[in-house]
Write an enzyme that holds these catalytic residues in place. Structure first.
Site, PDB file in Angstrom:
ATOM      1  N   CYS A 356       0.825  -1.227   0.000  1.00 55.66           N
ATOM      2  CA  CYS A 356       0.000   0.000   0.000  1.00 55.66           C
ATOM      3  C   CYS A 356       0.851   1.266   0.000  1.00 55.66           C
ATOM      4  CB  CYS A 356      -0.892   0.053   1.241  1.00 55.66           C
ATOM      5  SG  CYS A 356      -1.827  -1.417   1.567  1.00 55.66           S
TER       6      CYS A 356
HETATM    7  O1  KQY Z   1      -4.470  -0.979   1.610  1.00 61.71           O
HETATM    8  C1  KQY Z   1      -4.105   0.025   1.083  1.00 61.71           C
HETATM    9  N1  KQY Z   1      -3.822   0.010  -0.213  1.00 61.71           N
HETATM   10  C2  KQY Z   1      -4.052   1.352   1.779  1.00 61.71           C
HETATM   11  C3  KQY Z   1      -4.532   1.370   3.131  1.00 61.71           C
HETATM   12  C4  KQY Z   1      -4.940   2.759   3.508  1.00 61.71           C
HETATM   13  C5  KQY Z   1      -5.361   2.916   4.890  1.00 61.71           C
HETATM   14  C6  KQY Z   1      -5.604   4.330   5.264  1.00 61.71           C
HETATM   15  N2  KQY Z   1      -5.662   4.544   6.674  1.00 61.71           N
END
Ligand code: KQY
Length: 363
Positions: A356
């Site tokens: 992420c």
């Molecule tokens: O899982 C993701 N691609 C991003 C997670 C974002 C979480 C924001 N608090």
């Protein structure tokens, strides 16, 4: 110069390559938001620096940083990491960065999706999100890469491609009320085909239990090679994750990809369950309108949320009994690559993990 095209990548002969294809580099954003990252982001910054340094051993890394954090980030990062000032709302480059697409002539363009903080005013995680929504365009401007502005609310973590015509998504995320409530499933599927250059969309019902992204597939199920996926699993039938993973397995076992292949599924047992401690909760600023981080809340921990770079995979670990099995599975899935492990807990506390916070730029 970066031109914005009003056609689509598929119409122009472009597609999103697999993450294991050769890369020109990786983009990240420096964490600092005190209502998401505990202790003003200090522990998370150490881990982001560790991830950036590890990737920089294998390919160029650019860290985007707010003006106020520039010197701090610069002092934490090796000189091999390029640091560029860019305003932001948080630090999830997978979700706010461009999705790069390529064509057979080796040209590169970028898809700039609409970003609304994982659900806008329905169940989004913060407001406003305008700085984050501008990051893909700014990144493409810096690189001189042409752009498509897709008419779809979508985050990069909610799609996973094999680079050969197939994408995996979850219904929980792409059909969520806070993203594209005026589009039908068929219209969303057509946008995926047009903007990713795929012909087959595999819809899984759910992602990881209590994932605050509404079940991003990058935390749950991802391609590791053509015809092969890894899937977050649990052997505990009483765990709410069990039915989610079992439902996905049933679909994956009957799926046929764009090349006519049946999929091999590698189950990766989830860590934990992992819960927020009192100390961790106390370190996060409470702000109206952002997700509270309360003691005892279950986190969506997963080993699937890794980064595949040139000759390397960066894998988050959790000091958990399942860590060793995850490392072994990765060595088996990626025989030609070094498996570099990093502590995953601090990133998980912010709501995601290594995948992420990274965004690859293809070669
Ligand atoms: O899982 C993701 N691609 C991003 C997670 C974002 C979480 C924001 N608090």
């Amino acid at each position: 110069m970066s031109i914005t095209h009003t056609t689509t990548p598929a119409a122009d002969g472009f597609h999103m390559p697999a993450e294991w294809a050769a890369q020109a580099g990786c983009w990240m954003i420096w964490p600092e938001r005190p209502d998401n990252w505990r202790l003003g982001g200090k522990p998370a910054q150490e881990v982001f620096a560790q991830v950036a340094s590890a990737i920089a051993e294998y390919e160029p890394v650019t860290m985007l940083v707010s003006a106020g954090q520039f010197q701090n980030a610069r002092s934490h990062l090796p000189e091999t990491v390029r640091v560029i000032e860019m305003s932001n709302d948080d630090s999830w480059m997978r979700d706010v960065g461009p999705t790069f697409v390529v064509d057979p002539a080796g040209r590169k363009r970028g898809v700039d999706w609409i970003f609304n903080a994982w659900g806008g005013l329905v169940d989004g995680l913060y407001f406003p999100w305008d700085k984050d929504d501008a990051i893909a365009q700014k990144t493409l401007e810096i690189e001189g890469v042409d752009r498509y502005r897709a008419p779809l609310v979508l985050e990069g973590g909610s799609i996973d491609v094999d680079g050969e015509g197939t994408v995996i998504v979850t219904e929980e995320c792409l059909l969520s009320e806070g993203r594209n409530p005026d589009l039908t499933r068929e219209q969303i599927e057509q946008h995926l085909k047009d903007y990713l250059g795929v012909s087959v969309v595999i819809w899984l019902p759910y992602g990881v239990y209590l994932d605050e992204t509404n079940g991003h597939t990058d935390n749950f199920c991802r391609f590791v090679a053509p015809g092969k996926v890894m899937l977050t699993w649990t052997d505990d039938v009483s765990d709410p994750q069990y039915e989610r993973s079992a439902a996905a397995l049933r679909i994956l076992e009957s799926a046929v990809d764009a090349q006519g292949r049946h999929l091999e599924v590698v189950k990766i047992h989830q860590p934990g369950p992992i819960f927020i401690t009192a100390e961790e909760s106390a370190g996060v600023d409470a702000v109206d309108g952002t997700l509270p981080r309360q003691e005892g809340d279950r986190l969506a921990g997963s080993y699937v949320n890794s980064y595949i770079g040139n000759d390397v995979v960066i894998l988050p670990l959790f000091d958990d009994v399942h860590d060793d099995a995850a490392v072994l599975a990765y060595k088996d899935m990626f025989p030609g690559r070094a498996i570099v492990t990093v502590p995953g807990r601090e990133i998980l506390l912010g709501g995601g993990n290594v995948h992420c916070i990274t965004q690859q730029q293809p070669a």
